[in-house]
Design an enzyme around this catalytic site. Structure first.
Site, PDB file in Angstrom:
ATOM      1  N   ASP A  99      -3.280   5.640   6.449  1.00  0.00           N
ATOM      2  CA  ASP A  99      -3.742   6.917   6.988  1.00  0.00           C
ATOM      3  C   ASP A  99      -4.689   6.598   8.151  1.00  0.00           C
ATOM      4  OD1 ASP A  99      -4.205   9.668   7.067  1.00  0.00           O
ATOM      5  OD2 ASP A  99      -5.740   9.616   5.532  1.00  0.00           O
ATOM      6  N   ARG A 135       1.182  11.913  -9.688  1.00  0.00           N
ATOM      7  CA  ARG A 135       1.643  10.546  -9.412  1.00  0.00           C
ATOM      8  C   ARG A 135       3.049  10.287  -9.943  1.00  0.00           C
ATOM      9  NH1 ARG A 135      -2.703   7.490  -7.499  1.00  0.00           N
ATOM     10  NH2 ARG A 135      -4.733   7.975  -8.362  1.00  0.00           N
ATOM     11  N   PHE A 195      -0.679  16.425   3.726  1.00  0.00           N
ATOM     12  CA  PHE A 195      -1.080  15.729   2.497  1.00  0.00           C
ATOM     13  C   PHE A 195       0.098  15.651   1.538  1.00  0.00           C
ATOM     14  CE2 PHE A 195      -3.187  14.728  -1.436  1.00  0.00           C
ATOM     15  CZ  PHE A 195      -4.081  13.753  -1.007  1.00  0.00           C
ATOM     16  N   GLU A 246       0.840  -1.197   0.000  1.00  0.00           N
ATOM     17  CA  GLU A 246       0.000   0.000   0.000  1.00  0.00           C
ATOM     18  C   GLU A 246       0.878   1.250   0.000  1.00  0.00           C
ATOM     19  OE1 GLU A 246      -2.431   1.559  -0.768  1.00  0.00           O
ATOM     20  OE2 GLU A 246      -4.079   1.426   0.672  1.00  0.00           O
ATOM     21  N   ASP A 247       0.376   2.310  -0.573  1.00  0.00           N
ATOM     22  CA  ASP A 247       1.156   3.558  -0.596  1.00  0.00           C
ATOM     23  C   ASP A 247       1.254   4.186   0.783  1.00  0.00           C
ATOM     24  OD1 ASP A 247      -1.559   4.204  -0.539  1.00  0.00           O
ATOM     25  OD2 ASP A 247      -1.504   5.540  -2.269  1.00  0.00           O
TER      26      ASP A 247
HETATM   27  P1  IMP Z   1      -7.055   5.138   4.827  1.00  0.00           P
HETATM   28  O1  IMP Z   1      -8.156   4.187   4.527  1.00  0.00           O
HETATM   29  O2  IMP Z   1      -7.544   6.401   5.482  1.00  0.00           O
HETATM   30  O3  IMP Z   1      -5.892   4.527   5.563  1.00  0.00           O
HETATM   31  O4  IMP Z   1      -6.605   5.708   3.430  1.00  0.00           O
HETATM   32  C1  IMP Z   1      -5.578   5.222   2.722  1.00  0.00           C
HETATM   33  C2  IMP Z   1      -5.637   5.793   1.333  1.00  0.00           C
HETATM   34  O5  IMP Z   1      -5.925   7.191   1.336  1.00  0.00           O
HETATM   35  C3  IMP Z   1      -4.287   5.662   0.690  1.00  0.00           C
HETATM   36  O6  IMP Z   1      -4.168   4.446   0.021  1.00  0.00           O
HETATM   37  C4  IMP Z   1      -4.259   6.849  -0.243  1.00  0.00           C
HETATM   38  O7  IMP Z   1      -4.834   6.491  -1.475  1.00  0.00           O
HETATM   39  C5  IMP Z   1      -5.118   7.883   0.411  1.00  0.00           C
HETATM   40  N1  IMP Z   1      -4.301   8.882   1.137  1.00  0.00           N
HETATM   41  C6  IMP Z   1      -4.190   9.051   2.466  1.00  0.00           C
HETATM   42  N2  IMP Z   1      -3.348  10.055   2.774  1.00  0.00           N
HETATM   43  C7  IMP Z   1      -2.903  10.524   1.586  1.00  0.00           C
HETATM   44  C8  IMP Z   1      -1.975  11.571   1.228  1.00  0.00           C
HETATM   45  O8  IMP Z   1      -1.369  12.281   2.058  1.00  0.00           O
HETATM   46  N3  IMP Z   1      -1.775  11.745  -0.108  1.00  0.00           N
HETATM   47  C9  IMP Z   1      -2.393  11.010  -1.067  1.00  0.00           C
HETATM   48  N4  IMP Z   1      -3.260  10.024  -0.776  1.00  0.00           N
HETATM   49  C10 IMP Z   1      -3.522   9.785   0.542  1.00  0.00           C
HETATM   50 MG    MG Z   2      -4.583   4.174  -2.194  1.00  0.00          MG
END
Ligand code: IMP
Ligand code: MG
Length: 178
Positions: free
Chosen positions: A102, A164, A151, A98-99
């Protein structure tokens, strides 16, 4: 966003060094059995491509499309599978790549979903972690960098599908109007 500003947070050199280290660790940790890297589209596409080449043992690849964020910078809290795996993961070691972790909403949902398909083991490799934002208790076995609650874009990560392709990971903010 008005007058977007980019500031380098993690340079491409630092990213490559860390990805090489994580690849070496995974190589050590998985001595036997099938290993499948599951890249989460779209944000992880560059990380998973670099990571696969930093792992010095056979790996298979599959991809899942998940949408949890709308077009902005805050989560909708909703998780939707937009593309499922093409292959079975039963009996295989899998690493979800995963990238960024969050809130943890996406990954906790995914782990539940993939667990039902009876893999031998499931771990997470996340390039970035924003621990301050966590709503669900998600723990990555492999984490690239912990970052503050800002962000970020680049190296696969987007803002409304832009940025990207940047080599560095950059903080995106709204600048003063000029
Ligand atoms: P989560 O479900 O809140 O953990 O969200 C994870 C997803 O939100 C990641 O896979 C990203 O696609 C997106 N995301 C969360 N923070 C960022 C950020 O700072 N930049 C870009 N995408 C983000
Ligand atoms: Mg994502």
């Amino acid at each position: 966003m008005k007058n977007p500003q980019l500031r380098v947070l993690i340079s491409d050199v630092e990213i490559q060094k860390r990805v090489t280290e994580i690849g070496a660790q995974i190589t050590k940790d998985y001595k036997e059995g099938d290993l499948i890297l599951i890249g989460i589209l779209k944000g992880a596409f560059i990380f998973v491509a670099d990571l696969a080449r930093a792992i010095h043992r056979p790996v298979r690849m599959d991809f899942m499309g998940i949408s949890s964020y709308g077009k902005g910078t805050s989560s909708s809290g909703e998780v939707r599978v937009t593309k499922d795996l093409d292959t079975s993961i039963e009996g295989a070691n899998i690493i979800i790549v995963e990238d960024i972790v969050d809130t943890g909403v996406t990954l906790s949902y995914l782990i539940g979903l993939l667990h039902n398909r009876k893999p031998r083991s499931i771990r997470i490799a996340a390039l970035l972690d924003k621990p301050e934002r966590r709503l669900r208790p998600v723990q990555a076995a492999y984490t690239g960098f912990s970052i503050p609650d800002e962000f970020v874009v680049g190296y696969g990560l987007d803002y409304a599908e832009d940025y990207r392709g940047l080599k560095d990971i950059c903080v995106l903010s709204e600048g003063e109007e000029s």
